[in-house]
Design a protein around this motif. Structure first.
Motif, PDB file in Angstrom:
ATOM      1  N   ALA A  26       7.069  -9.125  -2.620  1.00 59.58           N
ATOM      2  CA  ALA A  26       6.228  -8.700  -1.505  1.00 59.58           C
ATOM      3  C   ALA A  26       5.308  -9.864  -1.178  1.00 59.58           C
ATOM      4  O   ALA A  26       4.538 -10.302  -2.017  1.00 59.58           O
ATOM      5  CB  ALA A  26       5.422  -7.469  -1.891  1.00 59.58           C
ATOM      6  N   LEU A  27       5.405 -10.383   0.023  1.00 54.91           N
ATOM      7  CA  LEU A  27       4.649 -11.564   0.399  1.00 54.91           C
ATOM      8  C   LEU A  27       3.302 -11.221   1.008  1.00 54.91           C
ATOM      9  O   LEU A  27       2.560 -12.086   1.396  1.00 54.91           O
ATOM     10  CB  LEU A  27       5.475 -12.418   1.365  1.00 54.91           C
ATOM     11  N   SER A  28       3.011  -9.969   1.155  1.00 50.24           N
ATOM     12  CA  SER A  28       1.706  -9.536   1.636  1.00 50.24           C
ATOM     13  C   SER A  28       1.380  -8.215   0.956  1.00 50.24           C
ATOM     14  O   SER A  28       2.219  -7.637   0.279  1.00 50.24           O
ATOM     15  CB  SER A  28       1.724  -9.370   3.155  1.00 50.24           C
ATOM     16  N   ASP A  29       0.171  -7.745   1.146  1.00 54.41           N
ATOM     17  CA  ASP A  29      -0.239  -6.499   0.517  1.00 54.41           C
ATOM     18  C   ASP A  29       0.221  -5.318   1.359  1.00 54.41           C
ATOM     19  O   ASP A  29       0.020  -5.292   2.567  1.00 54.41           O
ATOM     20  CB  ASP A  29      -1.761  -6.462   0.379  1.00 54.41           C
ATOM     21  N   LEU A  30       0.822  -4.330   0.702  1.00 47.35           N
ATOM     22  CA  LEU A  30       1.269  -3.105   1.354  1.00 47.35           C
ATOM     23  C   LEU A  30       0.911  -1.939   0.456  1.00 47.35           C
ATOM     24  O   LEU A  30       1.285  -1.919  -0.711  1.00 47.35           O
ATOM     25  CB  LEU A  30       2.785  -3.141   1.587  1.00 47.35           C
ATOM     26  N   ALA A  31       0.165  -0.987   1.010  1.00 47.24           N
ATOM     27  CA  ALA A  31      -0.164   0.247   0.297  1.00 47.24           C
ATOM     28  C   ALA A  31       0.501   1.397   1.045  1.00 47.24           C
ATOM     29  O   ALA A  31       0.429   1.468   2.271  1.00 47.24           O
ATOM     30  CB  ALA A  31      -1.676   0.450   0.245  1.00 47.24           C
ATOM     31  N   VAL A  32       1.166   2.277   0.306  1.00 48.88           N
ATOM     32  CA  VAL A  32       1.856   3.436   0.884  1.00 48.88           C
ATOM     33  C   VAL A  32       1.442   4.662   0.085  1.00 48.88           C
ATOM     34  O   VAL A  32       1.523   4.663  -1.141  1.00 48.88           O
ATOM     35  CB  VAL A  32       3.388   3.263   0.822  1.00 48.88           C
ATOM     36  N   TRP A  33       1.032   5.720   0.776  1.00 45.70           N
ATOM     37  CA  TRP A  33       0.647   6.960   0.099  1.00 45.70           C
ATOM     38  C   TRP A  33       0.860   8.127   1.022  1.00 45.70           C
ATOM     39  O   TRP A  33       0.916   7.913   2.237  1.00 45.70           O
ATOM     40  CB  TRP A  33      -0.806   6.877  -0.391  1.00 45.70           C
ATOM     41  N   PRO A  34       1.008   9.345   0.565  1.00 45.93           N
ATOM     42  CA  PRO A  34       1.302   9.705  -0.826  1.00 45.93           C
ATOM     43  C   PRO A  34       2.746   9.338  -1.150  1.00 45.93           C
ATOM     44  O   PRO A  34       3.576   9.226  -0.249  1.00 45.93           O
ATOM     45  CB  PRO A  34       1.116  11.215  -0.845  1.00 45.93           C
ATOM     46  N   ASN A  35       3.024   9.171  -2.386  1.00 44.72           N
ATOM     47  CA  ASN A  35       4.380   8.853  -2.815  1.00 44.72           C
ATOM     48  C   ASN A  35       4.632   9.582  -4.124  1.00 44.72           C
ATOM     49  O   ASN A  35       4.089   9.173  -5.137  1.00 44.72           O
ATOM     50  CB  ASN A  35       4.547   7.350  -2.985  1.00 44.72           C
ATOM     51  N   PRO A  36       5.382  10.675  -4.114  1.00 42.50           N
ATOM     52  CA  PRO A  36       6.284  11.148  -3.080  1.00 42.50           C
ATOM     53  C   PRO A  36       5.555  11.799  -1.908  1.00 42.50           C
ATOM     54  O   PRO A  36       4.418  12.238  -2.034  1.00 42.50           O
ATOM     55  CB  PRO A  36       7.167  12.167  -3.799  1.00 42.50           C
ATOM     56  N   ALA A  37       6.257  11.857  -0.771  1.00 44.31           N
ATOM     57  CA  ALA A  37       5.707  12.422   0.465  1.00 44.31           C
ATOM     58  C   ALA A  37       6.583  13.576   0.946  1.00 44.31           C
ATOM     59  O   ALA A  37       7.787  13.604   0.679  1.00 44.31           O
ATOM     60  CB  ALA A  37       5.640  11.345   1.544  1.00 44.31           C
ATOM     61  N   THR A  38       5.966  14.508   1.662  1.00 43.30           N
ATOM     62  CA  THR A  38       6.715  15.619   2.247  1.00 43.30           C
ATOM     63  C   THR A  38       6.665  15.596   3.770  1.00 43.30           C
ATOM     64  O   THR A  38       7.662  15.867   4.413  1.00 43.30           O
ATOM     65  CB  THR A  38       6.186  16.974   1.747  1.00 43.30           C
ATOM     66  N   GLU A  39       5.528  15.299   4.348  1.00 43.45           N
ATOM     67  CA  GLU A  39       5.366  15.337   5.797  1.00 43.45           C
ATOM     68  C   GLU A  39       5.111  13.979   6.431  1.00 43.45           C
ATOM     69  O   GLU A  39       5.619  13.681   7.487  1.00 43.45           O
ATOM     70  CB  GLU A  39       4.208  16.279   6.173  1.00 43.45           C
ATOM     71  N   GLY A  40       4.274  13.174   5.782  1.00 44.69           N
ATOM     72  CA  GLY A  40       3.914  11.894   6.373  1.00 44.69           C
ATOM     73  C   GLY A  40       3.609  10.847   5.323  1.00 44.69           C
ATOM     74  O   GLY A  40       3.161  11.176   4.231  1.00 44.69           O
ATOM     75  N   LEU A  41       3.885   9.601   5.688  1.00 49.29           N
ATOM     76  CA  LEU A  41       3.520   8.450   4.864  1.00 49.29           C
ATOM     77  C   LEU A  41       2.431   7.679   5.586  1.00 49.29           C
ATOM     78  O   LEU A  41       2.538   7.441   6.797  1.00 49.29           O
ATOM     79  CB  LEU A  41       4.708   7.511   4.677  1.00 49.29           C
TER      80      LEU A  41
END
Length: 108
Positions: A26-41
């Motif tokens: 990963a060449l830049s910062d990426l935050a993803v939440w919630p993980n796992p997801a049901t409706e939206g990321l």
């Protein structure tokens, strides 16, 4: 990362792999939440410039979502409520080819 073994080259080089990664740095910062997801990321990123392409790819390598947006937004919500449960790869790529990726799980 490529590291030299401490036996003065007898074993050669070995590759250190992040077990949570997807095979590319990963060449830049990426935050993803919630993980796992049901409706939206929810996504937040930094270190990227210009127009970005967001892609969500299923386990078979098919892009199930593609979206373009400006990097100055620095955050986005993706609706995943209609996707089949499973593991997906989320990637964000900027105009210079800088890419950040993360595995995400979609559940019912």
């Amino acid at each position: 990362h490529m590291l030299q073994h401490e036996d003065k080259g007898m074993m050669g080089q070995f590759l250190v792999v992040d077990p949570n990664g997807v095979g590319e740095p990963a060449l830049s910062d990426l935050a993803v939440w919630p993980n796992p997801a049901t409706e939206g990321l929810y996504l937040r990123w930094s270190g990227m410039a210009g127009t970005l392409e967001i892609a969500l790819t299923d386990a078979a390598g098919r892009a199930v979502l593609r979206r373009q947006l400006r990097s100055d937004r620095m955050n986005e919500r993706i609706d995943v409520g209609g996707l089949a449960p499973g593991i997906y790869v989320l990637s964000i790529t900027d105009r210079s080819g800088t890419r950040a990726t993360q595995r995400v799980m979609i559940t019912d």
